[in-house]
Design an enzyme around this catalytic site. Structure first.
Site: not given
Ligand code: 9MJ
Length: 671
Positions: A36, A39, A86, A117, A119, A121, A140, A180, A232, A319, A413, A416, A431, A436
């Site tokens: 990631d 990327y 985001l 908050e 985030k 994954d 999404r 999420e 969220y 991040k 091994c 030994c 082993c 040993c």
């Molecule tokens: C995640 N991934 O936990 C948003 N997100 O708010 C939280 N994503 C988000 N907020 C607006 N806690 C767009 C995405």
């Protein structure tokens, strides 16, 4: 006008092509080839170039897209309000810039208040409720149109099919909620175990597992997957809301789960502090988070700030450092563990993964190497998760040159030299030579580690020396060492020898569960040791217990029972235990269960307590049978308020929740 350099045109073209390919690999095939972080780096480079050279605008550039194109097999639906992704930040100064930008657009010098908050994954989804009923759920997708995955979302236990009717909030006619979907660590582990049992390829990480599960065309498969959701935010709704925090509280009241680590009303400096706290806590959480989201709390200010074509201006994702990177395997060697298991280990071209330099990664066993087709010289994706040993996720096959070499497990091994064996049906090669030295060293290291005897100063190198010089022939010998013997070791002065002798003496008072764990009985990790200690209460009881009695304990089972009984049956092990106890080791048995005075009571903590950290208060409440929640609701029994309490105090007053101070809490705990 500036003349565009041909190099820039080519660079932009190359980045777009590469990113298009990685988008396809990631979103459509669920099979990413780069980390990631890599990327993100490419995406940021392209964004910066496009901003510097607007003439290169192309509506089909990967930067103009919010997410993945919808998958063709699913019906699609338009989101009433686009689901934007985001913007990302990676440093404190980018966060300070974000705050400055927000205040500049709003034309104010006033301090902004944010909600922060974790985030998650996972995968962003939108659920639409009409008259309290879940009617449609979608991914999404590209932000404008998503795939309809209602049947799949209906299988997620934490996604209610019906909203809660509460006194405070009448059910909205229409509510679009966003959240999420993810799979937690425990669910991921059992899902992959099941995949292997069924001879299917395990998932590389929880995110891929969640994505694969959510995009099943057959929802009966999704139903078997341990998917979870945290909400969220909202899309279109007829709820009248003033702030983001109020939105979240409302969602909670309506039965839509919000993450307990969300914090309201923080300044930008407090947000940066909380980011650090979250990053430290990250590996303790039962699910993956890849950063923290900072959102302007006031909804009217959010409206004023609006969005760019890509992301809202009122929020940013801070991040964490990437936990995956690509590097090369220079060589593979084999380590012998305390139970004699041979573990192949990859020596890597050193690489910085999430702030730590990684030089080695476990390859687990022969089957794993074969399954992932890992060869010496391969370029691989490595992953670090919390305190866990780094591992190789996959080989980047496109980087193969033909000179890579296949690895074979040794027949002897490496320590030994006795012949190793691999039992039928087992993945481990072992082993089985009980003398040993590699096994002995590892057993002693385990015995003195944290969670076991926890002997400060008895490090790995010293154990190796003590074994090599025949001063330790078993872990029981630790208690027969003294400062004089220790002083003879390399890099050991009189003071450190004396300090270590003291640490050994101090370790002699040990809780029963730690003692059991230290013995290194197969299948008895810290968790099982606690279960056995709680159930059998004394060493004598456990020594007398039968396989059936141990197997009947919840959380134990027949494999553990057999291993424990076998361990205690062997004379050498009994002798070891006697030698330990003979040298004044005192096992502390818990004589009575602590009274569960706060059974089922729900507490919320706010502000700074006098002389307890929140974690200490939480531990004490939980030990007495209570529960600590992150947010105030009607289900809260007590709000424990310290100095400078947050908005929770007002909410608790509104909801008539009893408010207590630290002293009252301690009284309730009988302290
Ligand atoms: C995640 N991934 O936990 C948003 N997100 O708010 C939280 N994503 C988000 N907020 C607006 N806690 C767009 C995405």
């Amino acid at each position: 006008m500036k003349e565009i350099d041909a190099d820039i045109v080519n660079k932009v073209k190359a980045l777009r092509e590469t990113l298009h390919r990685h988008n396809y690999l990631y979103y459509v095939l669920d099979n990413p080839e780069v980390s990631d972080a890599e990327y993100d780096r490419m995406m940021r480079e392209l964004t910066a170039l496009e901003e510097a050279w607007p003439e290169l605008y192309d509506p089909d550039s990967p930067t103009s897209r919010v997410g993945a194109p919808p998958l063709s097999e699913f019906e699609t639906i338009a989101h009433s309000i686009p689901m934007l992704s985001l913007g990302n930040a990676f440093t404190d100064s980018e966060i300070i810039d974000f705050d400055r930008r927000v205040r500049k657009i709003l034309g104010t010098d006033d301090e902004m208040l944010y909600t922060v908050e974790p985030k998650l994954d996972g995968l962003a989804v939108e659920l639409v409720y009409e008259n309290g009923k879940l009617i449609v759920a979608s991914t999404r997708g590209d932000g404008i149109n998503g795939e309809v995955i209602t049947a799949n979302v209906r299988t997620i236990r934490s996604a209610p099919l019906l909203l809660q009717d509460t006194e405070k909030w009448s059910i909205p006619l229409r509510l679009e909620v966003r959240g999420e979907v993810f799979i937690g660590h425990e669910g991921f582990r059992s899902l992959n175990e099941e995949q292997l049992n069924q001879k299917l390829t395990p998932f590389a990480n929880p995110r891929n597992a969640a994505a694969g599960s959510l995009r099943q065309l057959d929802s009966s498969i999704t139903a078997k997957r341990p998917l979870e959701i945290f909400f969220y935010g909202v899309g279109e709704t007829d709820l009248r809301l003033k702030s983001h925090w109020e939105t979240l509280q409302t969602l909670q009241e309506l039965g839509l789960r919000i993450n307990p680590l969300i914090r309201p009303e923080v300044t930008i400096e407090e947000a940066v502090d909380y980011y650090k706290a979250l990053e430290n806590k990250r590996h303790l959480l039962p699910y993956d988070i890849d950063g923290m989201v900072i959102k302007v709390d006031d909804l009217s200010l959010q409206m004023k700030l609006g969005s760019t074509s890509r992301s809202p201006r009122w929020a940013i994702a801070y991040k964490f450092k990437a936990m995956q990177e690509t590097t090369r395997i220079l060589d593979i060697d084999v380590q012998v563990g305390r139970t004699g298991v041979l573990t192949p280990v990859a020596h890597l071209q050193p690489v910085n993964v999430g702030g730590a330099l990684v030089r080695r990664a476990t390859l687990h066993n022969e089957d794993e190497i074969e399954r992932k087709d890992i060869r010496i010289g391969d370029t691989v994706l490595v992953q670090r998760a919390g305190d866990v040993i780094p591992e190789v996720v996959k080989v980047i096959e496109s980087k193969r040159t033909g000179v890579e070499r296949i690895f074979h497990m040794p027949l002897n091994c490496p320590v030994c030299d006795s012949t190793v064996i691999r039992a039928k049906g087992e993945t481990a090669t072992r082993c089985i030579n009980a003398t040993c030295l590699a096994q002995l060293k590892e057993r002693i290291k385990h015995f003195s580690s944290k969670g076991a005897f926890d002997i400060d100063g008895l490090g790995d190198k010293l154990v190796d020396q003590l074994v090599d010089k025949s001063l330790l022939a078993s872990y029981a010998d630790i208690f027969y060492l003294d400062a004089v013997k220790l002083e003879d070791m390399e890099r050991m002065g009189a003071r450190s020898a004396e300090k270590l002798a003291c640490a050994i003496e101090k370790s002699k008072k040990i809780k029963f569960n730690c003692f059991l764990y230290a013995l290194g009985i197969r299948h008895v990790g810290e968790h099982v040791a606690k279960i056995l200690a709680r159930e059998f209460k004394s060493l004598d009881n456990l020594l007398l217990a039968t396989t059936e009695q141990i197997g009947a304990v919840e959380g134990a089972g027949s494999v553990i029972a057999e291993s424990v009984v076998n361990f205690f049956k062997q004379n050498t092990n009994r002798e070891l235990i006697s030698r330990i106890i003979d040298n004044n080791v005192c096992i502390l048995f818990q004589t009575h269960e602590k009274e569960k005075t706060l059974e089922d009571k729900v507490f919320v903590l706010t502000g700074t307590l006098e002389d307890l950290t929140r974690d200490q208060a939480k531990e004490m409440i939980e030990a007495a049978g209570g529960r600590v929640s992150g947010s105030v609701s009607r289900k809260t029994d007590y709000l424990v308020a310290g100095s400078s309490p947050g908005s929770k105090l007002n909410l608790a007053k509104d909801l008539d929740v009893e408010i207590i101070d630290q002293a009252t809490l301690q009284k309730m705990l009988g302290m």
